[in-house]
Motif scaffolding. Structure first.
Motif, PDB file in Angstrom:
ATOM      1  N   ILE A   1       3.054   9.379  -4.431  1.00 53.07           N
ATOM      2  CA  ILE A   1       2.504  10.640  -4.958  1.00 53.07           C
ATOM      3  C   ILE A   1       1.050  10.658  -4.510  1.00 53.07           C
ATOM      4  O   ILE A   1       0.185  10.038  -5.115  1.00 53.07           O
ATOM      5  CB  ILE A   1       2.551  10.704  -6.498  1.00 53.07           C
TER       6      ILE A   1
ATOM      7  N   ARG B   1       5.361   1.715  -7.495  1.00 50.24           N
ATOM      8  CA  ARG B   1       4.204   0.864  -7.220  1.00 50.24           C
ATOM      9  C   ARG B   1       4.122  -0.250  -8.262  1.00 50.24           C
ATOM     10  O   ARG B   1       4.424  -0.057  -9.432  1.00 50.24           O
ATOM     11  CB  ARG B   1       2.912   1.681  -7.286  1.00 50.24           C
TER      12      ARG B   1
ATOM     13  N   LEU C   1       1.486  -3.704  -9.407  1.00 47.71           N
ATOM     14  CA  LEU C   1       0.192  -4.370  -9.229  1.00 47.71           C
ATOM     15  C   LEU C   1       0.332  -5.813  -9.686  1.00 47.71           C
ATOM     16  O   LEU C   1       0.792  -6.073 -10.806  1.00 47.71           O
ATOM     17  CB  LEU C   1      -0.874  -3.657 -10.079  1.00 47.71           C
TER      18      LEU C   1
ATOM     19  N   ARG D   1      -3.470  -7.198  -6.084  1.00 42.58           N
ATOM     20  CA  ARG D   1      -3.185  -6.214  -5.031  1.00 42.58           C
ATOM     21  C   ARG D   1      -2.016  -5.320  -5.444  1.00 42.58           C
ATOM     22  O   ARG D   1      -1.077  -5.761  -6.100  1.00 42.58           O
ATOM     23  CB  ARG D   1      -2.807  -6.908  -3.706  1.00 42.58           C
ATOM     24  N   TRP D   2      -2.089  -4.071  -5.014  1.00 42.84           N
ATOM     25  CA  TRP D   2      -1.009  -3.120  -5.218  1.00 42.84           C
ATOM     26  C   TRP D   2      -0.016  -3.223  -4.067  1.00 42.84           C
ATOM     27  O   TRP D   2      -0.401  -3.522  -2.935  1.00 42.84           O
ATOM     28  CB  TRP D   2      -1.557  -1.691  -5.250  1.00 42.84           C
TER      29      TRP D   2
ATOM     30  N   ILE E   1       1.236  -1.177   0.279  1.00 46.87           N
ATOM     31  CA  ILE E   1       0.948   0.054  -0.441  1.00 46.87           C
ATOM     32  C   ILE E   1       0.716   1.229   0.510  1.00 46.87           C
ATOM     33  O   ILE E   1       1.081   2.358   0.190  1.00 46.87           O
ATOM     34  CB  ILE E   1      -0.275  -0.151  -1.374  1.00 46.87           C
TER      35      ILE E   1
ATOM     36  N   ARG F   1      -1.138  11.293   4.774  1.00 44.06           N
ATOM     37  CA  ARG F   1      -1.753   9.977   4.885  1.00 44.06           C
ATOM     38  C   ARG F   1      -1.330   9.375   6.213  1.00 44.06           C
ATOM     39  O   ARG F   1      -0.186   9.501   6.634  1.00 44.06           O
ATOM     40  CB  ARG F   1      -1.253   9.115   3.724  1.00 44.06           C
TER      41      ARG F   1
ATOM     42  N   GLN G   1      -7.438   0.912  -3.596  1.00 46.51           N
ATOM     43  CA  GLN G   1      -6.318   0.375  -2.809  1.00 46.51           C
ATOM     44  C   GLN G   1      -5.272   1.428  -2.470  1.00 46.51           C
ATOM     45  O   GLN G   1      -4.675   1.390  -1.407  1.00 46.51           O
ATOM     46  CB  GLN G   1      -5.632  -0.757  -3.575  1.00 46.51           C
ATOM     47  N   THR G   2      -5.042   2.367  -3.405  1.00 49.52           N
ATOM     48  CA  THR G   2      -3.900   3.254  -3.197  1.00 49.52           C
ATOM     49  C   THR G   2      -4.277   4.602  -2.592  1.00 49.52           C
ATOM     50  O   THR G   2      -3.440   5.237  -1.969  1.00 49.52           O
ATOM     51  CB  THR G   2      -3.139   3.497  -4.507  1.00 49.52           C
ATOM     52  N   GLU G   3      -5.508   5.078  -2.813  1.00 42.03           N
ATOM     53  CA  GLU G   3      -5.852   6.406  -2.306  1.00 42.03           C
ATOM     54  C   GLU G   3      -6.937   6.383  -1.231  1.00 42.03           C
ATOM     55  O   GLU G   3      -6.907   7.163  -0.305  1.00 42.03           O
ATOM     56  CB  GLU G   3      -6.316   7.312  -3.455  1.00 42.03           C
TER      57      GLU G   3
END
Lengths: 117, 1003
Positions: free
Chosen positions: A25, A56, A58, A65-66, A84, A114, B749-751
């Motif tokens: 998302i 996801r 963590l 870390r994710w 990730i 992305r 980390q995610t965005e």
């Protein structure tokens, strides 16, 4: 209790991890462009499938870390773990990602995709 | 007085050289080492051990294992006592003290038995139907219901016993140490695999201990068991755990095992562990959990002396206990014939075998006929007599389809009945693991069908009946599981077994009545919950057709046994009532634990001081010396206030609050969360996370920031300082330190992985002493002579580095009190030294350490919020009146878009305002609800609640803050706070109570 393979630390009990909700998302590139309904979709609407889900996690009590996980919500079987900032590699993961309702939503169309590694 | 009149000479595995004395209901008895409490009681001729839950009917020992619904006893005394323990699973120990339950005044004479005579008034759903009204009486009803319908008594104080937890991994975990489990362990162990074998009983072997009528490789079953155990004990990678119940089967082959280390030894030694909880992760699991025998449902089938046939055989062959002096067997299959043969071999009189089957055949039946034992094929028991013990039964012939009894009745005297209604495979763990069950029509039972995890079910729990098949399957499963975990080896050859073949069964779920018009007598299905066949039919007729509804309405399958003996029978009866079959009904969910588990075992050592870690600051020692009272803020122990002798708490707070504004106050602020942020994009990152602007903050300057969640709600606040280029020091609330770090990491980390920024928690690295008040600059000047502390050189919201009391320090000129204030940060190990220097040099200013309570008052006087007190996750910056901190020019930040959602713009949102009590000396209780229109009694429309409330010595009155619907528009209005005994009148104000002209602007 799940047994999760952290991509950096290996297999650990799930009490070392935090659940991070549905994966992929992406935050809207410019939230101001969305109307209330669209923004609510980004903020609140989550997939709740019976079967495959991309989510996801963590490693909060470990390397912090994710990472992403492909889990079956019926059996809790985990079949893919991937970084990730990447998309799933497996057939079922790729299929689920492609067919997820979010891919067709107007919100996602406003997002600058992305650049996944 | 070692009577034990029912002990059979030279039979069984108890150690007769080791007599053990135990006390049951105040009387002493003797048993032997190797006994369970149940077998020792039976050896003393005691069948009656309890009263039933609802009707208080006398009940005896039904089974010899975990399924026991009746023989629940209270073990031990004092706070170590354990209620509702199954007598069948208590290992007999010398000095064991046991009491029966749910009877008053005694087991033989129980006044609650009146419920049995009133049974017509107590149908299924009785409580729901009867105690509905008046609702205000529920508390009274409950008191009496709990007294009458009860089990054991919970201890009043803390459990004195010690419990441990341990974690383990293994290749193959085998649950159940019967023939299948033992052979699986043998095969897996031979490969060198890491094997754990658990069994809930004291001795391994399962049915091998009681089915002594077979041979394995020309050995007796007991010899084979002994040899196999000896081999397993010699394998270094095999762990054998007896008295260990696999209580739960969770995801990814994670199981919990509850090992009873020293039963009945409560309070004896504080160093002795009572139970140990194993948390085990197995690569492969082998379930060899066996099967549980089903009782038959006939009229008054619950009298003491009526037990399960195979359990009777176990008491005889394993414990050397005769069940009675004249035994009747009642069966629908061949297994009871084996019991009869064992009884016969030990010269125990047999009254006969009543078999539901019209024409039983096979070698076991032939043998019975040959022995001359009375056999009643096609007969059924239609009634029983005997109050405290079974005395006689009446039997009649069944018609062809088993729906009626016909012909002449025959009465048979007996003092004991062994019944067998077939077998239910113990599929509990399989089902817990997520496996799907399948109904087997032939033997009317659920069998494991589709596994959800890497496991194999073998032996009786998989429906296998013969010993040779159990051994064969066990060897195969053990070897396969070991191979699947990268161990190499082949299964040993299958042993030759000599055993009798068992044939089919005839399922008749409810034995027909003698007179269909006479409806007296009870047909128990669930013994523990006193649920009868007619309760189940009634519930079905009343519309409780789903098995889950049936369970909750009738309580069938609840309680400590969770319906181990009753569930399948109940499903079948429900199916018959509804005109369908058991597989269409389905089954209730099997949930952990398999048998009741002590909560203490799950808590382990994490009790008392070890319940939660405690964090203390570098200055903690000094606070203690100073007589501080402490409060817990997340895991931190923070000084709450520092009372002087003979001071009340309020006097202390007043003194501390005054000192901070009149001279110098000193606060230990070390617990604030601190995050070190570095990187080329640190400013950009902060700009996205905080609501205000961060791109132009010059090095050396600090700024207050508010963090929102993406939904626009306030999440945390704190001051972040630009130390030098691309290096920031962020502070968070004490409770929010960990979650803020997680929050930053998550976004990064995610965005925004493209941003160059790094976060390090430095909360523990810095000790922080905060001084405030008019004299604090002079004090700091004495301790840091080289620093220029003038307003020009060291203005508000800046940082300086330099020595304080000879310690390299970071000094922040920031304020949470509105007074001139410096927060001195030194490396943690110098924290105490800094504190002592401040106290010493500050003496002439009457420096006053103040705690968190005074800090709360000081900030409230200035209307500063505390996140988590004024906010609760539903409060925006605008609700708090903090519009000034939300940038209007920034295009985006986390939470910005949400602030313009339609709900956020409503005028009746709860807004933060100040409240002044009409009575200036009275402090309103925090959390009080506020109303606009006062009514004589509730309900009244509540429009908000008090978030903070204190007495302010600087304002000379009480002050409060509150979140109130449309609060800003109500400023100047009067509102009401109805409390239990009075009503408080308050005036709505803004949140600035002190310094209304903002003279203390520099903080």
């Amino acid at each position: 209790m799940l047994y999760i393979e952290c991509p950096w630390c290996g297999f650990r009990d799930d009490e070392e991890f935090h659940y991070g909700g549905e994966a992929h998302i992406q935050r809207p590139t410019d939230p101001n462009e969305l109307n209330d309904e669209e923004f609510s979709e980004y903020l609140y609407l989550k997939s709740n499938p019976k079967g495959v889900i991309l989510e996801r996690w963590l490693h909060s009590r470990g390397c912090r870390r994710w990472f992403n996980v492909l889990r079956n919500t019926v059996t809790n079987e985990i079949t893919e773990i991937y970084p990730i900032d990447t998309l799933p590699n497996s057939k079922e993961g790729t299929e689920y990602y492609g067919q997820n309702w979010r891919r067709k939503s107007s919100v996602e169309k406003t997002i600058k995709p992305r650049e996944y590694k | 007085m070692n009577k034990q009149l029912f002990r059979v000479k030279d039979l069984g595995q108890v150690d007769r050289s080791k007599p053990l004395r135990f006390k049951f209901d105040g009387k002493f008895f003797v048993g032997y080492r190797g006994d369970t409490l149940a077998s020792a009681l039976l050896a003393n001729g005691i069948h009656l051990v309890g009263r039933s839950f609802k009707y208080h009917r006398p009940r005896g020992i039904l089974s010899a294992g975990a399924e026991e619904p009746n023989a629940l006893v209270q073990v031990g005394e004092g706070n170590g006592t354990d209620p509702n323990t199954r007598a069948t699973q208590i290992k007999l120990e010398d000095g064991l003290i046991v009491k029966s339950q749910n009877r008053w005044p005694s087991l033989l004479l129980d006044l609650g038995y009146i419920n049995n005579l009133l049974h017509r008034l107590l149908p299924a759903g009785f409580y729901y139907k009867t105690f509905m009204w008046p609702s205000s009486w529920w508390m009274r009803y409950e008191y009496w219901i709990r007294r009458i319908a009860g089990l054991g008594e919970a201890p009043k104080g803390a459990d004195p016993d010690r419990y441990e937890k341990t974690h383990a991994h293994c290749d193959v975990l085998i649950v159940g140490g019967g023939p299948a489990g033992l052979s699986a362990a043998l095969a897996a162990g031979k490969t060198g695999a890491r094997v754990v074998l658990v069994d809930e009983q004291d001795s391994f072997g399962g049915s091998l201990n009681s089915n002594t009528d077979c041979t394995v490789d020309e050995h007796t079953t007991l010899d084979w068991r002994k040899r196999t155990l000896a081999i397993l004990e010699g394998m270094p990678e095999v762990i054998l755990l007896n008295r260990t119940v696999a209580t739960g089967y969770y995801d990814h082959n994670f199981l919990t095992l509850l090992e009873t280390v020293s039963p009945g030894q409560q309070n004896q030694s504080e160093y002795k562990t009572r139970q140990r909880l194993w948390k085990i992760r197995a690569k492969r699991v082998v379930l060899a959990t066996g099967a549980l025998e089903r009782p038959l449902v006939f009229k008054d089938n619950d009298r003491p002396g009526i037990m399960l046939s195979a359990s009777m055989r176990a008491y005889l062959n394993q414990y050397g206990v005769s069940p009675g002096n004249r035994v009747l067997l009642f069966t629908n299959n061949d297994d009871a014939y084996r019991t009869a043969i064992s009884l016969k071999e030990n010269n125990i009189p047999i009254a006969g075998i009543v078999d539901l089957r019209e024409d039983p055949t096979g070698e076991l039946v032939d043998r019975i006929r040959h022995e001359g034992i009375a056999l009643y094929p096609g007969y059924a028991i239609v009634s029983t007599t005997g109050h405290l013990r079974i005395k006689s039964v009446r039997i009649m012939k069944l018609n062809d389809d088993g729906t009626k009894v016909i012909g002449n009745a025959k009465d048979i005297t007996c003092d004991c009945i062994g019944m067998s209604g077939g077998w239910n495979p113990t599929v509990h763990l399989f089902s817990q693991s997520g496996g799907k069950l399948e109904w087997d029509d032939k033997f009317e039972r659920f069998l494991p069908k589709i596994a959800n995890q890497p496991l194999i079910s073998i032996g009786a729990c998989n429906g296998t009946q013969s010993l040779s098949d159990c051994l064969k399957d066990g060897l195969k499963a053990g070897a396969e599981s070991a191979r699947a975990t990268n161990n190499k080896g082949r299964a040993p050859g299958t042993p030759r077994v000599v055993e009798s073949k068992c044939n089919d069964e005839r399922a008749i779920w409810i034995i027909p009545r003698e007179n269909s018009y006479k409806k007296n007598g009870k047909y128990f299905v669930d013994f523990q919950n006193d649920v009868t066949a007619s309760d189940i039919s009634l519930a079905a007729r009343e519309g409780y057709r789903s098995v889950e509804h049936l369970k909750r309405y009738t309580t069938m399958g609840m309680g400590t046994d969770q319906g181990k003996t009753s569930n399948v029978t109940a499903l079948a009866i429900l199916g018959e009532t509804l005109g369908t079959t058991a597989p269409n009904i389905g089954h209730t969910t099997f949930r952990p634990p398999y048998t009741p588990a002590t909560i203490g075992a799950y808590a382990g050592r994490n009790v008392g001081a070890l319940f939660d870690p405690i964090r203390t600051t570098a200055m903690h020692e000094h606070h203690e010396e100073f007589g501080a009272k402490f409060e817990h803020v997340s895991q931190w122990m923070r000084a709450w206030y520092y009372p002087k002798p003979n001071e009340t708490m309020q006097q202390t707070i007043n003194r501390e609050v005054k000192a901070a504004r009149d001279s110098i106050g000193l606060l230990d602020a070390s617990t604030l969360g601190k995050i070190d942020i570095k990187g080329l994009d640190a400013a950009e990152f902060l700009n996205r996370i905080y609501t205000n602007s961060w791109l132009k903050l010059a090095p050396g300057k600090a700024r207050y920031g508010l963090m929102l969640k993406e939904d626009g709600m306030v999440m945390d606040d704190g001051v972040t300082t630009h130390l030098n280029s691309n290096h920031y020091h962020m502070t968070t609330t004490t409770g929010g330190a960990a979650s803020v770090l997680d929050w930053l990491e998550e976004w990064h980390q995610t965005e925004w992985p493209d941003l160059d920024v790094y976060f390090t928690s430095v909360t523990e690295h810095w000790a922080v002493a905060s001084i405030c008040g008019p004299n604090c600059r002079s004090l700091l000047a004495e301790l840091a002579p080289e620093l220029d502390l003038s307003d020009e050189a060291f203005p508000f919201m800046t940082v300086k580095e330099g020595d304080v009391a000879g310690i390299a320090a970071r000094i922040f000129r920031i304020s949470f009190t509105g007074e001139l204030s410096f927060e001195i940060n030194v490396p943690r190990r110098y924290g105490l030294a800094l504190w002592q220097a401040l106290i010493e040099k500050g003496e002439k200013y009457d420096i006053c350490p103040y705690g968190t309570e005074a800090m709360h008052v000081l900030r409230a006087e200035k209307g500063f919020i505390i996140v988590g007190q004024e906010t609760d996750g539903t409060v925006t910056p605008h609700d708090l009146g903090m519009d000034w901190i939300v940038s209007k020019t920034k295009h985006d930040f986390i939470g910005k878009r949400a602030l313009s959602r339609s709900d956020m713009l409503k005028s009746d949102r709860k807004q933060l305002v100040g409240l002044l009590n009409e009575n200036e000396n009275e402090v309103i209780p925090e959390g009080s609800q506020i109303v606009e229109m006062l009514q004589p009694s509730p309900p009244m429309a509540m429009i908000g609640h008090i978030t903070s409330s204190y007495y302010s010595p600087n304002c000379n009155r009480s002050i409060a803050m509150a979140l109130i619907k449309g609060g800003k528009a109500r400023i100047g209005k009067t509102l009401h706070i109805p409390l239990k005994n009075k009503t408080i009148k308050v005036k709505v104000t803004d949140t600035l109570f002190l310094d209304k002209n903002k003279e203390l602007t520099d903080g």
